[in-house]
Design an enzyme around this catalytic site. Structure first.
Site, PDB file in Angstrom:
ATOM      1  CG  LEU A  70      -1.985  -1.159   1.283  1.00  0.00           C
ATOM      2  CD1 LEU A  70      -2.686  -1.124   2.525  1.00  0.00           C
ATOM      3  CD2 LEU A  70      -2.840  -1.425   0.067  1.00  0.00           C
ATOM      4  CB  THR A  89      -9.874  -6.195   3.711  1.00  0.00           C
ATOM      5  OG1 THR A  89      -8.804  -6.861   3.442  1.00  0.00           O
ATOM      6  CG2 THR A  89     -11.221  -6.308   2.997  1.00  0.00           C
ATOM      7  CE  LYS A 178      -9.213  -1.144  11.656  1.00  0.00           C
ATOM      8  NZ  LYS A 178      -8.495  -1.591  10.402  1.00  0.00           N
ATOM      9  N   PRO A 201     -17.848  -2.995  10.795  1.00  0.00           N
ATOM     10  CG  PRO A 201     -16.240  -4.587  10.167  1.00  0.00           C
ATOM     11  CD  PRO A 201     -16.774  -3.202   9.935  1.00  0.00           C
ATOM     12  CB  VAL A 204     -15.004 -10.130  12.173  1.00  0.00           C
ATOM     13  CG1 VAL A 204     -15.213 -11.236  11.145  1.00  0.00           C
ATOM     14  CG2 VAL A 204     -15.337  -8.604  11.667  1.00  0.00           C
ATOM     15  CB  SER A 215     -17.281 -19.257  18.603  1.00  0.00           C
ATOM     16  OG  SER A 215     -18.559 -18.636  18.910  1.00  0.00           O
TER      17      SER A 215
END
Length: 315
Positions: A70, A89, A178, A201, A204, A215
């Protein structure tokens, strides 16, 4: 802007960034919908082989090293040429205690390069993955001294931003990264008149077989400070990928979209924490003295994007 049902209008798209979990599911979703996809080379040969075994991959999946760097702006422009869309992403920052602060500047600069390159390569739409953590960290929402009555009615929606000074004071480097990255991306996209849609989101989780306490416990294990104060919401990665592709294709999509499947109640979360850490006290923000927060994904649902809410089971 419109990306319609097929043909030449949606011939090539590119997936960039370093979040392998989401990238791999985006590739699956895009290939299923008939796109020709350019993507960074996976880190492992096994993952590359698995993705190349997907239906349509041999004909329509192209690996490119250019999409991984990037910082190389010129190369990004070259790989974006001919693409109607780019999916960017970056690694999630829900685990607020393990984000290296020295990575903040790199994440901001890399994303700005993607935005600038999309503009110069005449990309129709950029779909940027940000995070719910760019919305929820604010002194007024995360202070235990604020009366519950004054905080209970505050709904976290797409207008909310995490407070940069608060994030710095609490060393919340992931949410800081972020928030800074998304704000900088919006400023540049508007300046360049680039059509950009952002998905924010929640936490995740991996592929959805069933959502179990195990989980969620596996996610929380080893985390020094739990994610969003008074709030634990999640989305499964395959649902996130499908939502991103849908938001990319729907002409009316614009701005930011909170993406989650379910908010775990405080009672459920307290029970999970107690089972995971039986000798550790439960953070007060997850007890009845904490400030309850309300989260909404109504804007995403108005696009017709829905999730089947799964129950949390003991397994």
């Amino acid at each position: 802007m419109g990306i319609d049902g097929g043909g030449e209008a949606r011939k090539h798209v590119c997936v960039t960034g370093n979040w392998g979990l989401l990238s791999s599911w985006l590739l699956r979703s895009l290939l299923e919908r008939g796109y020709n996809v350019r993507s960074a080379i996976p880190k492992s040969a096994d993952e590359a082989a698995e993705l190349m075994a997907l239906p349509g991959a041999e004909e329509r999946l192209e690996w490119t090293q250019l999409a991984a760097d990037l910082m190389d702006y010129g190369s990004l422009v070259e790989v974006f040429k001919g693409c109607v869309g780019v999916f960017h992403t970056t690694s999630p920052s829900d685990l607020v205690s393990n984000y290296p602060p020295e990575m903040i500047d790199l994440e901001v600069r890399g994303t700005l390069n993607v935005v600038e390159a999309c503009s110069n390569a005449a990309v129709n739409r950029l779909l940027l993955t940000s995070s719910l953590s760019a919305m929820v960290w604010d002194q007024h929402r995360n202070s235990e001294t604020v009366p519950v009555a004054s905080a209970a009615g505050a709904c976290i929606d797409e207008k909310c931003w995490s407070n940069l000074d608060f994030c710095r004071s609490k060393k919340l480097w992931g949410p800081l990264a972020k928030t800074m990255t998304e704000k900088a991306a919006w400023a540049l996209a508007r300046d360049k008149e680039l059509d950009m849609v952002v998905i924010n989101p929640a936490i995740v989780l991996g592929p959805k077989i069933t959502t179990s306490r195990a989980s969620i416990m596996a996610y929380l294990k080893g985390v020094k400070e739990l994610p969003q104060s008074g709030l634990f919401a999640y989305v499964h990665v395959e649902d996130l990928a499908q939502a991103e592709v849908s938001a990319f294709e729907i002409p009316e999509a614009s701005g930011r979209y909170i993406c989650y499947e379910r908010v775990v109640s405080e009672l459920e979360l307290v029970d999970i924490i107690r089972k995971l850490y039986p000798h550790r006290s439960v953070p007060s923000r997850f007890s009845k003295s904490g400030n309850p927060h309300v989260l909404t994904n109504e804007k995403l649902r108005k696009l017709g994007i829905t999730f089947q809410t799964s129950e949390i089971v003991d397994c």
